[in-house]
Scaffold this motif. Structure first.
Motif, short mmCIF file in Angstrom:
data_model
loop_
_atom_site.label_atom_id
_atom_site.label_comp_id
_atom_site.label_asym_id
_atom_site.label_seq_id
_atom_site.Cartn_x
_atom_site.Cartn_y
_atom_site.Cartn_z
N SER A 145 40.94 40.55 40.55
CA SER A 145 40.04 40.81 39.74
C SER A 145 40.48 39.52 38.72
CB SER A 145 39.93 42.13 38.80
OG SER A 145 39.01 42.23 37.86
N LEU A 146 40.05 39.84 37.39
CA LEU A 146 40.57 38.84 36.31
C LEU A 146 42.34 38.98 36.18
CD1 LEU A 146 38.18 39.48 33.31
CD2 LEU A 146 38.33 37.35 34.82
N ILE A 147 42.66 37.57 36.39
CA ILE A 147 44.15 37.48 36.52
C ILE A 147 44.65 37.32 35.03
CG2 ILE A 147 45.80 35.90 37.40
CD1 ILE A 147 43.48 35.12 39.63
N GLY A 148 45.74 37.98 34.92
CA GLY A 148 46.57 37.78 33.84
C GLY A 148 47.70 36.84 33.78
N GLY A 149 48.02 36.28 32.75
CA GLY A 149 48.87 35.47 32.53
C GLY A 149 48.67 34.04 31.84
N GLU A 150 49.87 33.25 31.41
CA GLU A 150 49.67 32.07 30.67
C GLU A 150 49.18 30.81 31.47
OE1 GLU A 150 49.90 31.87 27.28
OE2 GLU A 150 50.30 34.15 27.10
#
Length: 208
Positions: A145-150
């Motif tokens: 789904s939406l990808i979390g991270g910098e």
């Protein structure tokens, strides 16, 4: 085991690269990029402005991880987007198969649908369909789904959606949770090193 990593400078790709270089079962990572990566004893980094000219790097690898992806805004047009998200992945897949590589892992998207009237999910669905037709012994499609991270570049609308989904996480089904890039990378590496025969999907709810 030696793997080819496509998309090593993206959010998921960077995490795959870091984990692969630290993985005891992986002896080498071939990562073609447009900009040079930091050197590492296990890293082979062909550099070219035209990634399509580097198809020969598929020779001699045991498995391929494709984390190539962009946005229409960053690519500049639908045609340029399709080049990154469809044309290049399929070209590398076909080249790898010609060199008798048997394992391929594709990072796609939870919204992928070949029948969608919307451009982005339709392209994602088309690349899933056409890579399956290549004929790999082991094919894993990862659908976050939406990808979390910098990220290196800010994405305002995506950032707003990530914050909203994080707030609503306690009441949202797992398939709508944010998928951290390291978790996606771990699933990808598990798939490429295990190389289980057949076609497999890893869905967003298993990537949290």
């Amino acid at each position: 085991m030696k793997i080819l990593l496509l998309g090593a400078t993206g959010l998921v790709g960077k995490n795959v690269l870091a984990q692969a270089l630290a993985h005891s079962a992986i002896t080498g990572v071939v990562a073609p990029t447009r900009q040079q990566l930091a050197p590492h004893p296990k890293l082979i980094n062909p550099v070219s402005d035209r990634l399509g000219s580097l198809l020969g790097v598929t020779q001699g690898v045991d498995g391929v991880v494709c984390a190539l992806g962009t946005t229409i805004g960053k690519a500049g047009s639908k045609e340029a987007f399709r080049e990154v998200d469809y044309v290049l992945p399929l070209a590398f897949a076909r080249s790898a198969h010609e060199y008798e590589v048997e394992t391929f892992v594709l990072v796609s998207a939870s919204v992928a649908s070949v029948g969608s009237a919307v451009f982005y999910p339709r392209i994602k669905g088309e690349i899933e369909r056409d890579i399956e037709l290549v004929g790999f012994r082991s094919l894993t499609i990862v659908r976050p789904s939406l990808i979390g991270g910098e990220r290196d570049e800010p994405r305002f609308s995506e950032g707003a959606a990530l914050r909203l989904m994080s707030v609503l996480a306690p009441i949202l089904p797992k398939k709508f949770h944010v998928n951290p890039a390291p978790a996606i990378a771990a699933a990808v590496l598990s798939a490429v090193t295990t190389a289980e025969p057949g076609r497999h999907f890893r869905y967003a709810e298993s990537l949290v």
